[in-house]
Design an enzyme around this catalytic site. Sequence first.
Site, PDB file in Angstrom:
ATOM      1  N   ASP A  67       0.614  -1.521  -0.136  1.00  0.00           N
ATOM      2  CA  ASP A  67      -0.074  -0.359  -0.262  1.00  0.00           C
ATOM      3  C   ASP A  67       0.644   1.319  -0.133  1.00  0.00           C
ATOM      4  OD1 ASP A  67      -3.092   1.064   1.653  1.00  0.00           O
ATOM      5  OD2 ASP A  67      -1.848   1.390  -0.313  1.00  0.00           O
TER       6      ASP A  67
HETATM    7  C1  GLC Z   1      -4.622   4.020  -0.476  1.00  0.00           C
HETATM    8  C2  GLC Z   1      -5.473   3.401   0.112  1.00  0.00           C
HETATM    9  C3  GLC Z   1      -5.315   1.702  -0.893  1.00  0.00           C
HETATM   10  C4  GLC Z   1      -4.896   2.783  -2.565  1.00  0.00           C
HETATM   11  C5  GLC Z   1      -3.830   3.152  -2.455  1.00  0.00           C
HETATM   12  C6  GLC Z   1      -3.574   3.881  -3.688  1.00  0.00           C
HETATM   13  O1  GLC Z   1      -3.704   4.749   0.684  1.00  0.00           O
HETATM   14  O2  GLC Z   1      -5.046   2.481   1.309  1.00  0.00           O
HETATM   15  O3  GLC Z   1      -6.290   1.408  -0.907  1.00  0.00           O
HETATM   16  O4  GLC Z   1      -5.142   1.735  -3.455  1.00  0.00           O
HETATM   17  O5  GLC Z   1      -3.687   4.002  -1.690  1.00  0.00           O
HETATM   18  O6  GLC Z   1      -4.324   5.099  -3.517  1.00  0.00           O
END
Ligand code: GLC
Length: 749
Positions: A280
């Site tokens: 993430d």
């Molecule tokens: C965010 C979220 C994740 C998302 C990623 C990219 O913090 O936790 O679900 O896909 O970053 O935006």
Amino acid sequence: MRPLTFSILSFLFFSGLLYAQALDPELEKKASELLHKMTIQEKIGQLSQVNGEYSNISSGMRAKVQKGEIGSILNEVDTKTLNELQRIAVEESRLGIPLIFARDVIHGFKTIFPIPLGQAASWNPDLVEKGARIAAMEASSVGLHWTFAPMIDISRDPRWGRIAESLGEDPYLTSQLGVAMVRGFQGESLADKGTIAACAKHFVGYGAAEGGRDYNIANIPENELYNNYFPPFKACVDAGVATFMPTFNELNGVPASGNAFLFRTVLREDWKFDGFVVSDWESVRQLVVHGVASDNKEAARQGISAGIDMEMASTTYSSHLLKLVEEGTVPESIIDEAVRNILRIKFQLGLFDNPYTNTSDFPPLVAEAHLAAAEEAAVQSCVLLKNERQVLPLQEKAIRKLAVIGPLADDPYEQLGTWIFDGNPGHSITPLSALRSTLKDIAEVHFVKALETSRSYSQSGFPEAAEAAKDADAIVLFLGEESILSGEAHCRADLGLPGAQLELIQAMAQTGKPVITVVMAGRPLALGQALEFSDALLFAWHPGTMGGPAIARLLLGKDAPSGKLPVTFPTSAGQIPMYYNHKNTGKPATEASFIHIDDIPVRAPQTSVGNTSYYLDAGYHPLFPFGYGLSYTRFEYTGLKAANPIVGRGDILQISVQLSNTGDYEAVEVAQLYIRDLVSSITRPVKELKSFQRVRLRPGESRTVTFSLPVEQLAYYYPGRGWEVEPGEFDIWVGGNSEAALKTTVEIR
Ligand code: GLC
């Protein structure tokens, strides 16, 4: 079937061996040949995902792509820029390995569908799949290859802002709908035009964040992990999901982005997942913040060793993996495995053969058919929670003047909901405009916003609202939460209507006119008082681009509501956690044992009060149970029976029930089947959803609804033993919600 055979089969079935995606030898050969040519720097480059520069390509970005130091870019959606970035990678880098472009396409790209929690209320896998299909078509038409969806975190805590992105509290419903999204995004083949790679996230237990506070810790024991939190992810692996993403938080003391149990043992060894894992946002670097890594280099070692193939946004891999390999701390074989996983998906996507996007090859964004599908999804997502005296549907002939009141009646942005990076409010049709156009020759529609936003406290607009209501035949209120009040990091400790919205409902109720309240929100709300002052209440979640026409169709009876709650609605935050598939405990509450705090005699002796599991001031019933939703008609269930009430392993239970529409409207009912294992070697929930069907019936029509339930579906995970169906009696319910009373009993020999 003899127990031995069964246990071998069940091991194969549940361990995924029966489902292992047979790898394509041709493709593996290509990946191996390419891998063999790559320098260690180029390999590490594939493991890095960087954020786009919003229709710009800086010299630094250009240089990195030319040198093969980047494997993926997220958040760039300008086709010209994407094609240029790809051209640099394919035509200017040494090996010409294409980039994979990603974006959060969570509930639509340009055509926005209801938030996932709303789509879950449709209990309609085909509808959810179609929405993902359209989102994939729109996203790939601009040049995207990959979305970070479906989010399949089991969510039992409405305080948690990300419940909006989830498919609710139940593992079976979440599995069915999560798989539908994977099928929708990925289609039959990732190489097909209009398909994009999906991503099962956030593995695992994000929804169990303590206190419903985002990013907070999750402590989940083995029996809960395997019986509640793992199943949707396993179902998506079996459906061929291309990628996975870890949750930000820790699981039992080990942050997911450094958790080898999750990404090596469970995902790879047990489930045979052969896609790739992306972290993430900066979650690898956050291992330092969690306090399990002393510095970014140690974080990189933990991340790659745990099986996080690609690092999103932070740069611990690009900064430290080369040194870690050179010093022998990280074997190059670990890097090779991660690179192979990524190359496999890039080959499957056909990026080597078709790296560029020609938008004219695709249907237009926001095509009529896309809007129609989004409208249908919104119609099926709305849940009717109250309808006293059948005030709904509004009878057009009885409506001369309609007062439409409230901050969310005409807000094209708020109705889209959270995670709509590319949605355009300019495409929204609001409830006000839909009602005005539908009623234009029939009734006068008088609109008063009354509150500036959903959080406003100023009641200065109330007199004008009361004035508009004075000679109206009915009042329709549009209230709830602005979209920013749910979603990532947007958690609430209080589930009440924000601002002075409850006061607005009370003020409208004082006019004596019928009050129909439509609530838009990203989470279950504590609607007790709102319900008291409303004659009818329709819960619309955040319904998306076509929320207006959908709500108008329901209010005016063109369609009957069919939505059913995918999550329990507690009476207040104080009841949390409150979910339907709870355990019985040794002292379950009953009507007889429950004494309300106001009814306790003064100085009552200690032993005379309570002694079962409930709250003196909030009882033990939720406001609305999982699976609940009213219709404009009435459905009756009779004659529930099992054709084969005694079965062995490997058999299929044949359950049937008579479903009748005893009301005046044609409507759809979601018939739900729940089970309970009456005696089990570890405790099991008092109810478990195992099947459901949407059944459309005309007034007066009856139909025999049958459920074929393989005995294997009654299995439960027993720590230390695995998945088993224990012999004994099981209760079976079929009904319109999780408190359905119609029950029969079967025996598993
Ligand atoms: C965010 C979220 C994740 C998302 C990623 C990219 O913090 O936790 O679900 O896909 O970053 O935006």
